[in-house]
Design a protein around this motif. Structure first.
Motif, PDB file in Angstrom:
ATOM      1  N   SER A 268     -73.330 -33.569  40.090  1.00  0.00           N
ATOM      2  CA  SER A 268     -73.909 -34.807  39.572  1.00  0.00           C
ATOM      3  C   SER A 268     -75.349 -34.579  39.143  1.00  0.00           C
ATOM      4  N   LEU A 269     -75.747 -35.296  38.120  1.00  0.00           N
ATOM      5  CA  LEU A 269     -77.112 -35.233  37.635  1.00  0.00           C
ATOM      6  C   LEU A 269     -77.983 -36.248  38.364  1.00  0.00           C
ATOM      7  N   ALA A 270     -79.266 -35.933  38.424  1.00  0.00           N
ATOM      8  CA  ALA A 270     -80.222 -36.869  38.997  1.00  0.00           C
ATOM      9  C   ALA A 270     -80.353 -38.092  38.098  1.00  0.00           C
ATOM     10  N   PRO A 271     -80.804 -39.238  38.631  1.00  0.00           N
ATOM     11  CA  PRO A 271     -80.989 -40.424  37.802  1.00  0.00           C
ATOM     12  C   PRO A 271     -81.911 -40.146  36.618  1.00  0.00           C
ATOM     13  N   GLU A 272     -81.645 -40.809  35.509  1.00  0.00           N
ATOM     14  CA  GLU A 272     -82.447 -40.714  34.288  1.00  0.00           C
ATOM     15  C   GLU A 272     -82.453 -39.303  33.693  1.00  0.00           C
ATOM     16  N   THR A 273     -81.397 -38.552  33.978  1.00  0.00           N
ATOM     17  CA  THR A 273     -81.300 -37.166  33.508  1.00  0.00           C
ATOM     18  C   THR A 273     -80.015 -37.004  32.710  1.00  0.00           C
ATOM     19  N   GLU A 274     -80.088 -36.241  31.605  1.00  0.00           N
ATOM     20  CA  GLU A 274     -78.938 -36.015  30.736  1.00  0.00           C
ATOM     21  C   GLU A 274     -78.860 -34.540  30.364  1.00  0.00           C
ATOM     22  N   LEU A 275     -77.623 -34.031  30.215  1.00  0.00           N
ATOM     23  CA  LEU A 275     -77.461 -32.691  29.659  1.00  0.00           C
ATOM     24  C   LEU A 275     -78.109 -32.674  28.282  1.00  0.00           C
ATOM     25  N   ALA A 276     -78.881 -31.624  27.971  1.00  0.00           N
ATOM     26  CA  ALA A 276     -79.841 -31.701  26.870  1.00  0.00           C
ATOM     27  C   ALA A 276     -79.212 -31.710  25.487  1.00  0.00           C
ATOM     28  N   GLY A 277     -78.028 -31.112  25.296  1.00  0.00           N
ATOM     29  CA  GLY A 277     -77.448 -31.052  23.955  1.00  0.00           C
ATOM     30  C   GLY A 277     -76.807 -29.702  23.721  1.00  0.00           C
ATOM     31  N   LYS A 278     -76.526 -29.387  22.451  1.00  0.00           N
ATOM     32  CA  LYS A 278     -75.800 -28.147  22.154  1.00  0.00           C
ATOM     33  C   LYS A 278     -76.598 -26.900  22.528  1.00  0.00           C
ATOM     34  N   GLY A 279     -77.932 -27.016  22.626  1.00  0.00           N
ATOM     35  CA  GLY A 279     -78.768 -25.883  23.015  1.00  0.00           C
ATOM     36  C   GLY A 279     -79.105 -25.870  24.487  1.00  0.00           C
TER      37      GLY A 279
END
Length: 462
Positions: A268-279
């Motif tokens: 699980s990711l921390a709050p307010e955190t997203e996987l950054a993208g294709k890079g």
């Protein structure tokens, strides 16, 4: 013959006007030559225009131009009315950038999207007609070498279409998932040989809920492997540099799999955190990058792909005043290349509070985009590319990202070649129809003109 008869014949012959055989022969030859030249010129013009504008069947494949210095333009513009299509001649070759939006010139018909393609080393623009609200970098993706574009195909049957910018050929691919109601590309493998395809499938007979299916399709043989089947769908898939692993986000969870669909890790990711993208993967494949929001400011952090453990903030500047950022990749100098989404002036959402990423990137919420460089140790981001208002999404080829090269741009304006082609063609057709319908009058005009010329020549000779 008697002398009297001979005298009568001479007198009659004297009263008959002489026929200018030589002059008439020259006039006929000139007239024939003029008609031949005009006809040949019209044919050549039409052939040249058709060859430049219309796609030709059975075009031989050609490779990307050797030594092309692919670079990121420092700005893009809306494609001119009448721009060439991606399948038209002359072929564009690899692209540096694709973008979509809702500005005038970026939409057609009933809210269909115009996917704009920019050449790798020059401001040569092409267009592709895609589905409504296409998102470059989301469901419309540019291959790592900039040669191919995958997008949701227009039509009643859900399918993915791929256009090769070097050959002009196109093909459709399918994940083979039964019952899909929406399908679209989600990303390319690093070598460009495989395509990620996402499908939305009804989760119940009432179709009140849907699940997301992620598959990988190998383009050389159309082999397919299902990688994930998630009730919440998925987002932000990213291939590791070696192409052997894939990370994607579902809700607040990141999953790492291999290309056979075996789950290697999940956390699980921390709050307010997203996987950054294709890079999102680091260049050595040892870490994943995530974006973290603090108010309206976004920054990059790294996590362990096996456990999700926070490895700390990166020494890159934060980006403020945006709805979100998306990591495109890493340049040769180690700086991050990101897309910054600027909010629309009258967007209904507030972006300094928790909000789903698909809402942050929705057409009505994004005003325009920029491509930024986040240098190691830099205090502020460097703007590399700007776009007009209502360009809401963009994708950049991996080759351009890695090279780090940029160039001054001068986007085309006015009207494009297709406009001139149809203008000339319609003019020629109208003129031809008018000439045919008035052929008797034209013939009389030509006859009278020739008679006047004959009389003038006869007067000069006498």
């Amino acid at each position: 013959m008697t002398d009297r008869l001979r005298e009568v014949l001479h007198t009659a012959a004297a009263d008959i006007p002489a026929y200018p055989v030589y002059g008439q022969a020259l006039a006929t030859a000139r007239r024939h030559r003029r008609r031949t030249v005009l006809a040949a010129g019209a044919v050549l013009v039409l052939v040249a225009l058709a060859g430049a504008v219309l796609p030709l069947a059975r075009t031989p494949a050609v490779g990307p131009a050797a030594g092309v210095d692919a670079a990121l333009p420092d700005r893009v513009g809306v494609p001119p009315f009448g721009s060439l299509h991606a399948t038209d001649r002359p072929r564009l070759g690899p692209a540096s950038v694709i973008f979509t939006g809702q500005a005038p010139g970026l939409m057609y018909g009933d809210e269909g999207s115009i996917i704009t393609v920019v050449g790798a080393d020059a401001d040569r623009y092409r267009i592709i007609k895609g589905e409504r609200e296409a998102l470059a970098g989301g469901d419309t993706v540019l291959s790592p070498d900039g040669r191919q574009i995958a997008f949701r195909s227009v039509g009643l049957t859900p399918r993915v279409e791929i256009v090769d910018l070097v050959t002009g050929h196109s093909r459709t691919v399918s994940s083979g998932v039964p019952g899909t109601v929406l399908t679209g590309p989600a990303g390319w493998s690093p070598d460009g040989r495989a395509l990620l395809v996402g499908d939305a499938v009804p989760a119940n007979p009432e179709r009140s809920a849907y699940r997301g299916v992620l598959s990988i399709v190998w383009l050389d043989g159309n082999r397919r492997t299902r990688l994930a089947d998630e009730p919440e769908g998925f987002a932000w898939p990213a291939f590791a540099p070696d192409g052997a692993r894939l990370a994607f986000q579902t809700g607040r969870t990141v999953t790492v799999t291999d290309l056979d669909g075996r789950r290697l890790s999940s956390f699980s990711l921390a709050p307010e955190t997203e996987l950054a993208g294709k890079g999102a993967w680091s260049t050595d494949g040892r870490a994943l990058t995530v974006t973290r929001r603090d108010g309206d400011s976004w920054s990059l952090r790294q996590i362990d792909p096996a456990t999700g453990r926070d490895l700390g903030a990166m020494d890159t500047p934060a980006v403020s005043g945006v709805t979100a950022i998306r990591l495109l990749g890493w340049a040769a100098d180690g700086s991050a290349r990101v897309v910054a989404y600027l909010p629309a002036p009258h967007a209904p959402a507030a972006f300094d509070v928790p909000l789903e990423m698909d809402q942050r990137l929705a057409y009505g919420n994004v005003g325009t985009v920029r491509v930024l460089a986040l240098g190691r140790g830099a205090e502020v981001p460097t703007t590399l590319l700007t776009a007009p208002q209502d360009v809401v999404s963009i994708d950049v080829s991996n080759d351009v990202i890695r090279s780090g090269r940029t160039r001054g741009a001068s986007p085309p304006h006015g009207v494009g070649p297709r406009f001139w082609f149809w203008t000339v063609l319609i003019t020629v057709l109208v003129a031809g129809i008018a000439a045919y319908r008035n052929r008797e009058g034209l013939a009389l005009w030509f006859h009278n003109r020739q008679a006047r010329q004959t009389r003038r020549r006869s007067g000069r000779s006498s």
